[in-house]
Design an enzyme around this catalytic site. Structure first.
Site, PDB file in Angstrom:
ATOM      1  N   CYS A   2       0.824  -1.190   0.000  1.00 13.42           N
ATOM      2  CA  CYS A   2       0.000   0.000   0.000  1.00 13.42           C
ATOM      3  C   CYS A   2       0.876   1.264   0.000  1.00 13.42           C
ATOM      4  O   CYS A   2       1.876   1.341   0.704  1.00 13.42           O
ATOM      5  CB  CYS A   2      -0.946   0.096   1.192  1.00 13.42           C
ATOM      6  SG  CYS A   2      -2.045  -1.304   1.332  1.00 13.42           S
ATOM      7  N   ARG A  27       4.205  -0.378  -4.590  1.00 16.68           N
ATOM      8  CA  ARG A  27       3.893  -0.910  -3.260  1.00 16.68           C
ATOM      9  C   ARG A  27       2.599  -1.710  -3.239  1.00 16.68           C
ATOM     10  O   ARG A  27       2.265  -2.369  -2.241  1.00 16.68           O
ATOM     11  CB  ARG A  27       3.770   0.243  -2.246  1.00 16.68           C
ATOM     12  CG  ARG A  27       5.014   1.076  -2.131  1.00 16.68           C
ATOM     13  CD  ARG A  27       4.807   2.184  -1.131  1.00 16.68           C
ATOM     14  NE  ARG A  27       4.599   1.675   0.208  1.00 16.68           N
ATOM     15  CZ  ARG A  27       5.551   1.382   1.063  1.00 16.68           C
ATOM     16  NH1 ARG A  27       6.795   1.546   0.718  1.00 16.68           N
ATOM     17  NH2 ARG A  27       5.264   0.922   2.264  1.00 16.68           N
ATOM     18  N   TRP A  73      -2.465  -2.895  -1.717  1.00 18.08           N
ATOM     19  CA  TRP A  73      -2.108  -4.303  -1.851  1.00 18.08           C
ATOM     20  C   TRP A  73      -2.951  -5.000  -0.794  1.00 18.08           C
ATOM     21  O   TRP A  73      -2.745  -4.811   0.402  1.00 18.08           O
ATOM     22  CB  TRP A  73      -0.620  -4.499  -1.574  1.00 18.08           C
ATOM     23  CG  TRP A  73      -0.115  -5.877  -1.839  1.00 18.08           C
ATOM     24  CD1 TRP A  73       0.345  -6.370  -3.033  1.00 18.08           C
ATOM     25  CD2 TRP A  73       0.023  -6.939  -0.891  1.00 18.08           C
ATOM     26  NE1 TRP A  73       0.737  -7.671  -2.873  1.00 18.08           N
ATOM     27  CE2 TRP A  73       0.559  -8.045  -1.578  1.00 18.08           C
ATOM     28  CE3 TRP A  73      -0.263  -7.076   0.468  1.00 18.08           C
ATOM     29  CZ2 TRP A  73       0.816  -9.266  -0.957  1.00 18.08           C
ATOM     30  CZ3 TRP A  73      -0.015  -8.285   1.086  1.00 18.08           C
ATOM     31  CH2 TRP A  73       0.523  -9.367   0.375  1.00 18.08           C
ATOM     32  N   ASN A  99      -1.871   2.011   5.611  1.00 18.07           N
ATOM     33  CA  ASN A  99      -0.969   0.949   5.158  1.00 18.07           C
ATOM     34  C   ASN A  99      -0.574   0.157   6.390  1.00 18.07           C
ATOM     35  O   ASN A  99      -0.105   0.735   7.363  1.00 18.07           O
ATOM     36  CB  ASN A  99       0.264   1.604   4.510  1.00 18.07           C
ATOM     37  CG  ASN A  99       1.396   0.621   4.288  1.00 18.07           C
ATOM     38  OD1 ASN A  99       1.167  -0.563   4.080  1.00 18.07           O
ATOM     39  ND2 ASN A  99       2.620   1.110   4.321  1.00 18.07           N
ATOM     40  N   GLY A 100      -0.796  -1.151   6.370  1.00 19.54           N
ATOM     41  CA  GLY A 100      -0.456  -1.967   7.534  1.00 19.54           C
ATOM     42  C   GLY A 100      -1.600  -2.902   7.861  1.00 19.54           C
ATOM     43  O   GLY A 100      -2.482  -3.123   7.039  1.00 19.54           O
ATOM     44  N   GLU A 484      17.854 -17.455  -7.656  1.00 17.45           N
ATOM     45  CA  GLU A 484      17.436 -16.102  -8.022  1.00 17.45           C
ATOM     46  C   GLU A 484      16.924 -16.057  -9.461  1.00 17.45           C
ATOM     47  O   GLU A 484      15.916 -15.398  -9.743  1.00 17.45           O
ATOM     48  CB  GLU A 484      18.621 -15.135  -7.807  1.00 17.45           C
ATOM     49  CG  GLU A 484      18.384 -13.693  -8.186  1.00 17.45           C
ATOM     50  CD  GLU A 484      17.231 -13.010  -7.446  1.00 17.45           C
ATOM     51  OE1 GLU A 484      16.680 -13.563  -6.490  1.00 17.45           O
ATOM     52  OE2 GLU A 484      16.870 -11.893  -7.871  1.00 17.45           O
ATOM     53  N   LYS A 488      13.155 -14.909 -10.403  1.00 16.87           N
ATOM     54  CA  LYS A 488      12.860 -13.812 -11.347  1.00 16.87           C
ATOM     55  C   LYS A 488      11.835 -14.290 -12.377  1.00 16.87           C
ATOM     56  O   LYS A 488      10.879 -13.588 -12.680  1.00 16.87           O
ATOM     57  CB  LYS A 488      14.119 -13.350 -12.100  1.00 16.87           C
ATOM     58  CG  LYS A 488      15.117 -12.527 -11.354  1.00 16.87           C
ATOM     59  CD  LYS A 488      14.681 -11.157 -10.965  1.00 16.87           C
ATOM     60  CE  LYS A 488      13.921 -11.075  -9.703  1.00 16.87           C
ATOM     61  NZ  LYS A 488      14.470 -11.066  -8.417  1.00 16.87           N
ATOM     62  N   GLU A 491       8.315 -14.836 -10.759  1.00 19.18           N
ATOM     63  CA  GLU A 491       7.701 -13.571 -10.323  1.00 19.18           C
ATOM     64  C   GLU A 491       7.044 -12.820 -11.472  1.00 19.18           C
ATOM     65  O   GLU A 491       5.949 -12.301 -11.329  1.00 19.18           O
ATOM     66  CB  GLU A 491       8.787 -12.628  -9.762  1.00 19.18           C
ATOM     67  CG  GLU A 491       9.165 -12.874  -8.344  1.00 19.18           C
ATOM     68  CD  GLU A 491      10.231 -11.879  -7.882  1.00 19.18           C
ATOM     69  OE1 GLU A 491      10.029 -11.273  -6.841  1.00 19.18           O
ATOM     70  OE2 GLU A 491      11.271 -11.713  -8.574  1.00 19.18           O
ATOM     71  N   HIS A 507      18.682 -36.333  -7.141  1.00 18.27           N
ATOM     72  CA  HIS A 507      17.845 -36.798  -6.017  1.00 18.27           C
ATOM     73  C   HIS A 507      16.386 -36.403  -6.204  1.00 18.27           C
ATOM     74  O   HIS A 507      15.646 -36.320  -5.223  1.00 18.27           O
ATOM     75  CB  HIS A 507      18.394 -36.237  -4.704  1.00 18.27           C
ATOM     76  CG  HIS A 507      19.787 -36.693  -4.416  1.00 18.27           C
ATOM     77  ND1 HIS A 507      20.098 -38.004  -4.143  1.00 18.27           N
ATOM     78  CD2 HIS A 507      20.965 -36.017  -4.416  1.00 18.27           C
ATOM     79  CE1 HIS A 507      21.410 -38.116  -3.964  1.00 18.27           C
ATOM     80  NE2 HIS A 507      21.960 -36.921  -4.128  1.00 18.27           N
ATOM     81  N   LYS A 606       6.350  -4.608  -3.788  1.00 16.06           N
ATOM     82  CA  LYS A 606       7.787  -4.403  -3.615  1.00 16.06           C
ATOM     83  C   LYS A 606       8.183  -4.405  -2.147  1.00 16.06           C
ATOM     84  O   LYS A 606       9.239  -4.897  -1.776  1.00 16.06           O
ATOM     85  CB  LYS A 606       8.169  -3.064  -4.240  1.00 16.06           C
ATOM     86  CG  LYS A 606       9.616  -2.743  -4.129  1.00 16.06           C
ATOM     87  CD  LYS A 606      10.237  -2.685  -5.479  1.00 16.06           C
ATOM     88  CE  LYS A 606      11.731  -2.786  -5.435  1.00 16.06           C
ATOM     89  NZ  LYS A 606      12.211  -4.116  -5.777  1.00 16.06           N
TER      90      LYS A 606
HETATM   91  C1  G6P Z   1       9.169  -8.670  -1.815  1.00 13.75           C
HETATM   92  C2  G6P Z   1       9.758  -8.168  -3.116  1.00 13.75           C
HETATM   93  C3  G6P Z   1      11.083  -8.871  -3.396  1.00 13.75           C
HETATM   94  C4  G6P Z   1      12.031  -8.688  -2.224  1.00 13.75           C
HETATM   95  C5  G6P Z   1      11.398  -9.142  -0.902  1.00 13.75           C
HETATM   96  C6  G6P Z   1      12.241  -8.723   0.288  1.00 13.75           C
HETATM   97  O1  G6P Z   1       8.787  -9.987  -1.951  1.00 13.75           O
HETATM   98  O2  G6P Z   1       8.859  -8.392  -4.180  1.00 13.75           O
HETATM   99  O3  G6P Z   1      11.668  -8.339  -4.566  1.00 13.75           O
HETATM  100  O4  G6P Z   1      13.194  -9.419  -2.458  1.00 13.75           O
HETATM  101  O5  G6P Z   1      10.118  -8.530  -0.751  1.00 13.75           O
HETATM  102  O6  G6P Z   1      12.237  -7.319   0.365  1.00 13.75           O
HETATM  103  P1  G6P Z   1      13.371  -6.442   0.995  1.00 13.75           P
HETATM  104  O7  G6P Z   1      12.920  -5.030   0.765  1.00 13.75           O
HETATM  105  O8  G6P Z   1      13.419  -6.796   2.456  1.00 13.75           O
HETATM  106  O9  G6P Z   1      14.637  -6.764   0.305  1.00 13.75           O
END
Ligand code: G6P
Length: 611
Positions: A2, A27, A73, A99-100, A484, A488, A491, A507, A606
């Site tokens: 949010c 956000r 969000w 937000n929260g 990673e 990516k 996501e 395995h 994010k």
């Molecule tokens: C969310 C974001 C990710 C990020 C993760 C941790 O899931 O979409 O891209 O890696 O949070 O966030 P931070 O701000 O703690 O790195």
């Protein structure tokens, strides 16, 4: 999770709020709303993005110089028009954006229902609006006192802005757990979840602390705690350029941020590596260095991509500094009653510095007496403020929801810390110390070279963008890179992808391999290269399709793999920084070809400020 914007001043609020919400859309983007006060509130909200909100407002002329907006969000209640913020209290006195999470919203709601209050949405925020209104009407008190009293009854997290239609020239902002920044302009104030909506108007800001309440009128700001203790505002100067938060000619923020990495990595080590390459200087760790060097154990904590950076950090620290390292998901660590010793050093890694689980984990570690450090990107965010010391990554604002440049900046910092520790602990000679420092400084130009092969990545993306599954394999430093790369892809393209240590393939995952399964193998030259060659053979023997990331000049894997992407030769301690780049590009192009919204993937946000 949010985004919040508020404005009070001499300009028309509507466009400031809408533009601010667009900056904060990373956000959350499942619904949006705006409320501008002009004697009475003009409120518009709907499901969808900020652009949908603009369509919804349509030709309505929203006039007024005080107002607020929200991009959501969803936590409580599905994304729809009714659950969108702002929420209005039952008798229409209060309008609120939040937000929260109000954790005790259910008992509060039940108590309010007994007193005749009904909610029309499924949100916790509307309950808070009703609570404020109930206290306000019952006590016949000011809006400010009602907000403060209501917040003393709340368990949970909030960054919020409230307007009361009986006091139409006042904004009330409060924070606990969710970030809130106030921009101080000339006869105007801005409120936002981060500084990006503010920076084009002013670089004077006040970061609210937990339990702070700001009562803002035109040209007048009063800061106090929810318990009515007066506070002196601490006005700080922002170090943020408007260009940094624009797309700069790129189609998406994610692509811009991938291409920014030569510069962002350079910014990360700039001023921290001496010109003669003889020294690493991390000012933020200076006074805790003896404790860090003498740590019996280091615990690295993070979520998502930051957790992957922590995994690279584990390999680096154990290799170079010879200290035992554990890597923990913040969410697991905090809930499982972990054993934490006073001579442990806990390092929290976070782009946003606001991730709720990471914050809770560091609070736990601090209460157990460990030294807690932060590696964060957003200056002034909560984690740097709650840690004993730390290092900023200086990657610049990362707007694309899928993290790219923040990851490489985090790994760069962890590499510097590991080398510094290794040297100070006597595990690295002066010569090797210098040699490793030099390797870091060479990374930007090597990444530049990799970015030059973007067109080759596009060709591979064209072949595979319709695949439904991907496997990513790597060993050593390339195992976290495999994780990673897979993250990516899932996501942003919604393709199922798994990252695995290459040797673990036999395995289980090997059962999945057939001619339809693309297998991305990170097979650049490092100490486990020979073993990875065998893994590639195993995949090929089962008719798997291999896309290999290899070191320039490699011939062996080139002959076996179906497709190859090259990265320049480098020392293995920095190779993860190089190998991740083609994987970021591959995910980006595949997502684009599948018509996905790269910068705002579905269901993600994010900054995850919920637990
Ligand atoms: C969310 C974001 C990710 C990020 C993760 C941790 O899931 O979409 O891209 O890696 O949070 O966030 P931070 O701000 O703690 O790195």
């Amino acid at each position: 999770m949010c985004g919040i914007v508020g404005y009070i001043g001499h300009r028309q609020a509507y466009s400031i709020i809408i533009n601010g919400l667009k900056r904060l859309e990373y956000r959350g983007y499942d619904s949006a709303g705006v409320c501008v006060m002009n004697g009475e509130p003009q409120l518009f909200k709907c499901k969808g993005k900020v652009s949908d909100l603009e369509k919804h407002v349509g030709s309505n002329n929203v006039v007024g110089t005080i107002g607020m907006g929200h991009t959501r969000w969803a936590t409580h209640g599905v994304p729809n028009d009714i659950n969108a913020h702002p929420h209005v209290s039952m008798h229409g006195k209060f309008t609120i954006i939040h937000n929260g999470i109000i954790e005790n919203y259910s008992p509060l709601k039940a108590r309010l229902e007994k007193r005749g209050y009904k909610s029309i949405s499924d949100t916790d925020t509307e309950v808070l609006a009703n609570l404020i209104e109930y206290i306000y009407l019952k006590g016949n008190i000011s809006a400010e006192i009602a907000v403060r009293l209501a917040l003393t009854k709340v368990i949970g997290a909030y960054g919020l802005v409230v307007m009361c239609c009986d006091e139409p020239n006042t904004l009330i902002a409060a924070r606990k757990g969710s970030p809130l920044v106030i921009g101080v302009g000339d006869d105007e104030y801005f409120v936002a979840s981060d500084a990006t909506p503010i920076v084009e108007f002013t670089n004077s800001v006040i970061y609210l602390n937990d339990n702070d309440v700001a009562i803002i009128k035109r040209g007048e700001l009063t800061l106090k705690t929810i318990f009515n203790e007066a506070l002196e505002p601490n006005i700080q100067t922002l170090d943020l350029d408007i260009e940094e938060i624009e797309k700069g000619g790129f189609e998406h923020f994610m692509l811009k941020e991938i291409f920014e990495q030569p510069r962002s990595i350079h910014d990360t080590f700039r001023g921290r590596i001496s010109q003669d390459l003889n020294e690493i200087h991390l000012g933020g760790l200076y006074h805790v260095l003896p404790r860090l060097i003498n740590a019996k154990r280091i615990i690295l904590i993070g979520c998502g991509t930051s957790w992957h950076a922590a995994l690279v950090g584990e390999y680096l620290m154990e290799e170079l500094a010879r200290v035992p390292v554990e890597v923990e998901y913040a969410s697991e660590f905090r809930y499982r009653n972990p054993i934490i010793y006073k001579d442990d050093v806990v390092i929290a890694i976070s782009q946003s510095g606001e991730t709720a689980d990471t914050l809770a984990a560091i609070r736990l570690a601090r209460s157990a007496g460990a030294l807690v450090l932060g590696v964060c990107n957003v200056v002034g965010s909560s984690i740097p403020r709650e840690t004993d010391a730390g290092v900023y990554t200086h990657a610049g604002p990362e707007i694309g929801v899928a993290s790219t440049k923040a990851f490489t900046a985090q790994v760069t910092i962890l590499t510097m810390i590991s080398i510094l520790m290794g040297w100070r602990k006597g595990h690295l000679s002066q010569e090797r110390y210098k040699e490793l420092i030099k390797e870091i400084t060479l990374v930007p130009e090597k990444i530049e070279k990799i970015l030059g092969s973007n067109s080759e990545v596009i060709k591979i993306a064209e072949i595979f963008h319709k695949s439904t599954n991907f496997l990513y394999l790597g060993r050593g430093y390339f195992f976290p890179v495999a994780l990673e790369g897979a993250l990516k892809l899932k996501e942003i393209s919604y393709i199922h992808a798994e990252g695995y240590p290459a040797a673990e393939m036999k395995h289980g995952p090997i059962a999945l391999i057939d001619e339809k399964m693309p297998v991305v193998v990170i097979a650049a030259k490092d100490s486990s290269y020979e073993k990875v060659v065998s893994n590639v053979q195993e995949v090929k023997a089962r008719k798997g399709v291999v896309i290999a990331i290899v070191t320039e000049g490699d011939t062996l894997i080139k002959e076996m793999a179906d497709y190859v992407l090259e990265i320049p030769k480098a020392h293995e301690i920095v190779e993860s920084l190089l190998a991740v780049i083609p994987l970021q590009l591959l995910a980006y192009h595949i997502a684009l070809m599948r018509g996905c919204n790269v910068d705002q993937p579905r269901n993600l946000a994010k900054s995850v400020t919920v637990e």
